[in-house]
Design an enzyme around this catalytic site. Sequence first.
Site, PDB file in Angstrom:
ATOM      1  NE  ARG A   1     -10.330  -5.149   0.426  1.00 34.65           N
ATOM      2  CZ  ARG A   1      -9.542  -4.171   0.886  1.00 34.65           C
ATOM      3  NH1 ARG A   1     -10.077  -3.112   1.461  1.00 34.65           N
ATOM      4  NH2 ARG A   1      -8.230  -4.213   0.729  1.00 34.65           N
TER       5      ARG A   1
ATOM      6  CG  ASP B   1     -13.413   6.304  -1.438  1.00 29.64           C
ATOM      7  OD1 ASP B   1     -13.335   6.127  -0.204  1.00 29.64           O
ATOM      8  OD2 ASP B   1     -12.400   6.269  -2.184  1.00 29.64           O
TER       9      ASP B   1
ATOM     10  CG  HIS C   1      -8.237   0.071  -2.980  1.00 26.34           C
ATOM     11  ND1 HIS C   1      -7.474  -1.026  -2.625  1.00 26.34           N
ATOM     12  CD2 HIS C   1      -8.937   0.407  -1.846  1.00 26.34           C
ATOM     13  CE1 HIS C   1      -7.690  -1.326  -1.354  1.00 26.34           C
ATOM     14  NE2 HIS C   1      -8.571  -0.473  -0.863  1.00 26.34           N
TER      15      HIS C   1
ATOM     16  CD  GLN D   1     -12.953  -1.720  -0.935  1.00 28.12           C
ATOM     17  OE1 GLN D   1     -12.150  -1.674  -0.021  1.00 28.12           O
ATOM     18  NE2 GLN D   1     -14.173  -2.205  -0.771  1.00 28.12           N
TER      19      GLN D   1
ATOM     20  CB  CYS E   1     -14.139   1.204  -0.193  1.00 29.26           C
ATOM     21  SG  CYS E   1     -13.539   2.900  -0.094  1.00 29.26           S
TER      22      CYS E   1
ATOM     23  NE  ARG F   1      -3.877   0.619   1.812  1.00 28.09           N
ATOM     24  CZ  ARG F   1      -5.114   0.707   2.280  1.00 28.09           C
ATOM     25  NH1 ARG F   1      -5.379   1.388   3.374  1.00 28.09           N
ATOM     26  NH2 ARG F   1      -6.109   0.117   1.662  1.00 28.09           N
TER      27      ARG F   1
HETATM   28  N1   CP Z   1     -11.244  -0.071   2.261  1.00 24.62           N
HETATM   29  C1   CP Z   1      -9.959  -0.114   2.701  1.00 24.62           C
HETATM   30  O1   CP Z   1      -9.017  -0.391   1.951  1.00 24.62           O
HETATM   31  O2   CP Z   1      -9.835   0.138   4.024  1.00 24.62           O
HETATM   32  P1   CP Z   1      -8.484   0.340   4.830  1.00 24.62           P
HETATM   33  O3   CP Z   1      -7.898   1.645   4.406  1.00 24.62           O
HETATM   34  O4   CP Z   1      -8.896   0.324   6.268  1.00 24.62           O
HETATM   35  O5   CP Z   1      -7.538  -0.790   4.510  1.00 24.62           O
HETATM   36  N1  NVA Z   2      -9.859   6.697  -1.593  1.00 25.48           N
HETATM   37  C1  NVA Z   2      -9.566   6.226  -0.275  1.00 25.48           C
HETATM   38  C2  NVA Z   2      -9.773   4.762  -0.142  1.00 25.48           C
HETATM   39  C3  NVA Z   2      -9.541   4.216   1.223  1.00 25.48           C
HETATM   40  C4  NVA Z   2      -9.689   2.747   1.313  1.00 25.48           C
HETATM   41  C5  NVA Z   2      -8.138   6.584   0.082  1.00 25.48           C
HETATM   42  O1  NVA Z   2      -7.256   6.516  -0.772  1.00 25.48           O
HETATM   43  O2  NVA Z   2      -7.901   6.916   1.228  1.00 25.48           O
END
Ligand code: CP
Ligand code: NVA
Length: 308
Positions: A293, A224, A128, A131, A265, A101
């Site tokens: 997930r 989101d 992502h 997700q 999400c 990540r």
């Molecule tokens: N939806 C998602 O990826 O959540 P987190 O940021 O908690 O991993």
């Molecule tokens: N768009 C959001 C998604 C989180 C899971 C972010 O990047 O923070």
Amino acid sequence: MKHLISLKDWSAEEILGVLALAAKVKARPDKYRKALRQKTLLMIFEKPSLRTRLSFEIGMTQLGGHAIYYDMSTSPMSGGKETIEDSIKVMSRMCDIVMARLFRHEDILEMAEYATIPVINALTDEGHPCQILADLQTIQEKKGTLKGLKLAYLGDGFNNVTHSLMQGCTKLGIHISVGSPEEQMPAVEVTELCSQFAQESGCELVVTDDPVEAIKDADIVYTDSWMSYHIPKDEEAARVKLFTPYQVNAALMKNAKPDAIFMNCLPALRGAEQTAEVIDGPQSVVFDEAENRLHAQKAVMLTLCGAV
Ligand code: CP
Ligand code: NVA
């Protein structure tokens, strides 16, 4: 199918194959208890997480393997002490699979280029994909089908989840309408490529600044955060102003189909991208979505490790 970097790289058959496996894994988790025995997943995090961290780590435990949480800020990659190329080459000599990540999408591309093990994008500023696999599994469970449905996304269009949703939907023939302000439309290259996918799969991709047009007759309403992990705090006030017309509230939801489901999400902020009455109401499936997930990513790891 060596890596999961972006859904644009996967065929519809590959996506549907992982979804079918995810359903099996969810129904009979006991059958996969030893499937990744003695395997190690490295989990590199440069941003915070609840769902991604839990689902990958627990998923690996449930498959009989082991997961290592690795905070990017404690690695030699941070501060430029060691290159991504050297780091991933070393990781490839010891681990069986890696997820990351990260902020920069270029960094995950570089990891995938030099890795000799599968690399999974667990969120970058641009996408992502994990997700969206869980989202598609959830939609399939709730609606019994995917092709021909309409998904409406409201809010921040220039956003990782939005981009991956556009890719996933248009690959599978799900109509998708993105309702975003002009200033935050999805990346042009994503819209262009997804328009091609939509033509190939026989669905429609609409990008509009009109939230009512976007949500009209939708089967799935998705939003989101307006404040993604990479957005600086000092942009918050301006973004709240910009996105408020796209807030998913009861009045806007009335334009969707009466049996529409609501998705986010997570993490979510009540009173921002949606109201409490929507996310806590009967149409919301956000916690089923979060649970998926786990199942979807177990299917991804099994597939990429060649364990099925
Ligand atoms: N939806 C998602 O990826 O959540 P987190 O940021 O908690 O991993
Ligand atoms: N768009 C959001 C998604 C989180 C899971 C972010 O990047 O923070």
